[in-house]
Every structure is written in C-alpha cells, then in structure tokens.
Design a protein around this motif. Sequence first.
Motif, PDB file in Angstrom:
ATOM      1  N   TYR A   1       5.725  -5.434   2.279  1.00  0.00           N
ATOM      2  CA  TYR A   1       5.771  -4.423   1.226  1.00  0.00           C
ATOM      3  C   TYR A   1       4.670  -4.671   0.181  1.00  0.00           C
ATOM      4  O   TYR A   1       4.014  -3.727  -0.269  1.00  0.00           O
ATOM      5  CB  TYR A   1       7.148  -4.394   0.554  1.00  0.00           C
TER       6      TYR A   1
ATOM      7  N   TYR B   1       1.493  -3.503   1.678  1.00  0.00           N
ATOM      8  CA  TYR B   1       1.443  -2.044   1.639  1.00  0.00           C
ATOM      9  C   TYR B   1       1.037  -1.567   0.249  1.00  0.00           C
ATOM     10  O   TYR B   1       0.140  -0.735   0.110  1.00  0.00           O
ATOM     11  CB  TYR B   1       2.800  -1.468   2.044  1.00  0.00           C
ATOM     12  N   ARG B   2       1.691  -2.120  -0.780  1.00  0.00           N
ATOM     13  CA  ARG B   2       1.356  -1.734  -2.159  1.00  0.00           C
ATOM     14  C   ARG B   2      -0.082  -2.109  -2.496  1.00  0.00           C
ATOM     15  O   ARG B   2      -0.806  -1.354  -3.145  1.00  0.00           O
ATOM     16  CB  ARG B   2       2.303  -2.413  -3.157  1.00  0.00           C
TER      17      ARG B   2
ATOM     18  N   THR C   1      -2.559   0.282  -0.441  1.00  0.00           N
ATOM     19  CA  THR C   1      -2.575   1.656  -0.952  1.00  0.00           C
ATOM     20  C   THR C   1      -3.152   1.711  -2.368  1.00  0.00           C
ATOM     21  O   THR C   1      -3.803   2.694  -2.720  1.00  0.00           O
ATOM     22  CB  THR C   1      -1.173   2.295  -0.923  1.00  0.00           C
ATOM     23  N   GLY C   2      -2.928   0.674  -3.132  1.00  0.00           N
ATOM     24  CA  GLY C   2      -3.515   0.636  -4.480  1.00  0.00           C
ATOM     25  C   GLY C   2      -5.014   0.423  -4.449  1.00  0.00           C
ATOM     26  O   GLY C   2      -5.769   1.072  -5.170  1.00  0.00           O
TER      27      GLY C   2
ATOM     28  N   ARG D   1      -5.486   3.384  -7.154  1.00  0.00           N
ATOM     29  CA  ARG D   1      -4.369   3.582  -8.077  1.00  0.00           C
ATOM     30  C   ARG D   1      -4.456   2.602  -9.236  1.00  0.00           C
ATOM     31  O   ARG D   1      -5.006   1.514  -9.086  1.00  0.00           O
ATOM     32  CB  ARG D   1      -3.045   3.328  -7.351  1.00  0.00           C
TER      33      ARG D   1
ATOM     34  N   TYR E   1      -2.947  -0.350 -11.452  1.00  0.00           N
ATOM     35  CA  TYR E   1      -2.048  -1.471 -11.174  1.00  0.00           C
ATOM     36  C   TYR E   1      -0.900  -1.391 -12.169  1.00  0.00           C
ATOM     37  O   TYR E   1      -1.073  -1.614 -13.368  1.00  0.00           O
ATOM     38  CB  TYR E   1      -2.827  -2.780 -11.325  1.00  0.00           C
TER      39      TYR E   1
ATOM     40  N   SER F   1       5.270  -2.166 -11.788  1.00  0.00           N
ATOM     41  CA  SER F   1       5.978  -2.252 -10.514  1.00  0.00           C
ATOM     42  C   SER F   1       5.173  -3.068  -9.501  1.00  0.00           C
ATOM     43  O   SER F   1       5.737  -3.899  -8.774  1.00  0.00           O
ATOM     44  CB  SER F   1       6.233  -0.836  -9.998  1.00  0.00           C
ATOM     45  N   ASP F   2       3.862  -2.836  -9.442  1.00  0.00           N
ATOM     46  CA  ASP F   2       2.996  -3.622  -8.559  1.00  0.00           C
ATOM     47  C   ASP F   2       3.018  -5.091  -8.953  1.00  0.00           C
ATOM     48  O   ASP F   2       3.066  -5.972  -8.094  1.00  0.00           O
ATOM     49  CB  ASP F   2       1.555  -3.094  -8.610  1.00  0.00           C
TER      50      ASP F   2
ATOM     51  N   VAL G   1       6.271  -6.616  -7.761  1.00  0.00           N
ATOM     52  CA  VAL G   1       6.252  -6.856  -6.318  1.00  0.00           C
ATOM     53  C   VAL G   1       5.470  -8.131  -6.021  1.00  0.00           C
ATOM     54  O   VAL G   1       5.901  -8.966  -5.215  1.00  0.00           O
ATOM     55  CB  VAL G   1       5.662  -5.643  -5.564  1.00  0.00           C
TER      56      VAL G   1
ATOM     57  N   PHE H   1      -5.573  -5.523  -6.895  1.00  0.00           N
ATOM     58  CA  PHE H   1      -5.061  -5.117  -5.585  1.00  0.00           C
ATOM     59  C   PHE H   1      -5.795  -5.821  -4.449  1.00  0.00           C
ATOM     60  O   PHE H   1      -5.183  -6.282  -3.490  1.00  0.00           O
ATOM     61  CB  PHE H   1      -5.191  -3.602  -5.408  1.00  0.00           C
TER      62      PHE H   1
ATOM     63  N   THR I   1      -4.106  -8.390  -1.826  1.00  0.00           N
ATOM     64  CA  THR I   1      -4.088  -7.975  -0.430  1.00  0.00           C
ATOM     65  C   THR I   1      -4.745  -9.005   0.484  1.00  0.00           C
ATOM     66  O   THR I   1      -4.181  -9.375   1.520  1.00  0.00           O
ATOM     67  CB  THR I   1      -4.791  -6.608  -0.269  1.00  0.00           C
TER      68      THR I   1
END
Length: 154
Positions: free
Chosen positions: A22, A25-26, A29-30, A35, A37, A40-41, A44, A120, A124
């Motif tokens: 997860y 994924y975040r 996609t970010g 997106r 940051y 919520s990110d 996570v 991100f 990642t």
Amino acid sequence: MYSALLFFHSAFRWLVLVSLLYALYRGLTGWLGHRPYSKSDNSVRHITATISHIQLMIGYTLYFNSPIISYFRANFSQASRQLEFLFFGLIHITLMTVAVFFITIGSAAAKRRETDEAKFKTMTVWFLLALLIIFTAIPWPFSPLANRPYFRPF
C-alpha cells in the motif's frame, strides 16, 4: 511460547506485506501523478515502518528462542551444509534485517526531503528495494531453500 511466536510472526508477515504494498502504491501514484504529499501519505510511511519494526522484533525474539537456531549455532559446520538450517540460521535473519534497514532509511529520508516529489520518490525506491529483499527471504511454500505454509495454525 515458541508456537505462539511462530504463529504471530507468520500472521504478522501479511500485515507487513500489505502495508508495504500500500505504501508503494501511494508512493508511485504520488510520484508519477505529481500529487502533494499529504498527512495521510506521511501516516502510511510511518505506519509501514512501525509494522516492519514490530515484525523484526518478533522475528528476533523467535530467532533467539528457536531450537533450529540453537542447533545451528551449536553445530555450525555441519548445520550450514543443510539448506534449511542455513536459511533460518543466517540468510533469513540477515536479509530481513537489511530489508527493515532499507525501510527505516527510506522512511527517515522521505520525511526529510524538501519537495513532495522527492518524498514520494525516496519512499518508493527504498520501500521497493526492501520488498524485493523480503520476497526473496520469506520461506514460501514453494521455496527450494526452506518452505513453510502460507498460514501457520496456532
């Protein structure tokens, strides 16, 4: 106590994998979606690192209480020639420790990055490296080194 540790270590691995997937994924996609940051990110990222640390502590407790490891340490030269003993005595613990180090480094570095894209990207890349190591070091039922069931009964 040993069987309870085995059960929790086996069950908790799924939480580690789900949280890591997860977070990836975040992160992807970010990073690729440019997106911002969000809190919520950040949560996570932090929760994923925390879950992996808890799993590592369960694993260390299991490692130092395991009859397999006791035999491995007492009979190193003989036991290291058998794949299952070598896997649990050396390979699994080393690779999982390295994977959690990578998660920790990625989490700490992402938190300190200036731009959202850098946060991100850092999360990642480090989390993906950790996931690859984890997939290698899990004793899957199909593994030729050492195999265990997907779910251990309690």
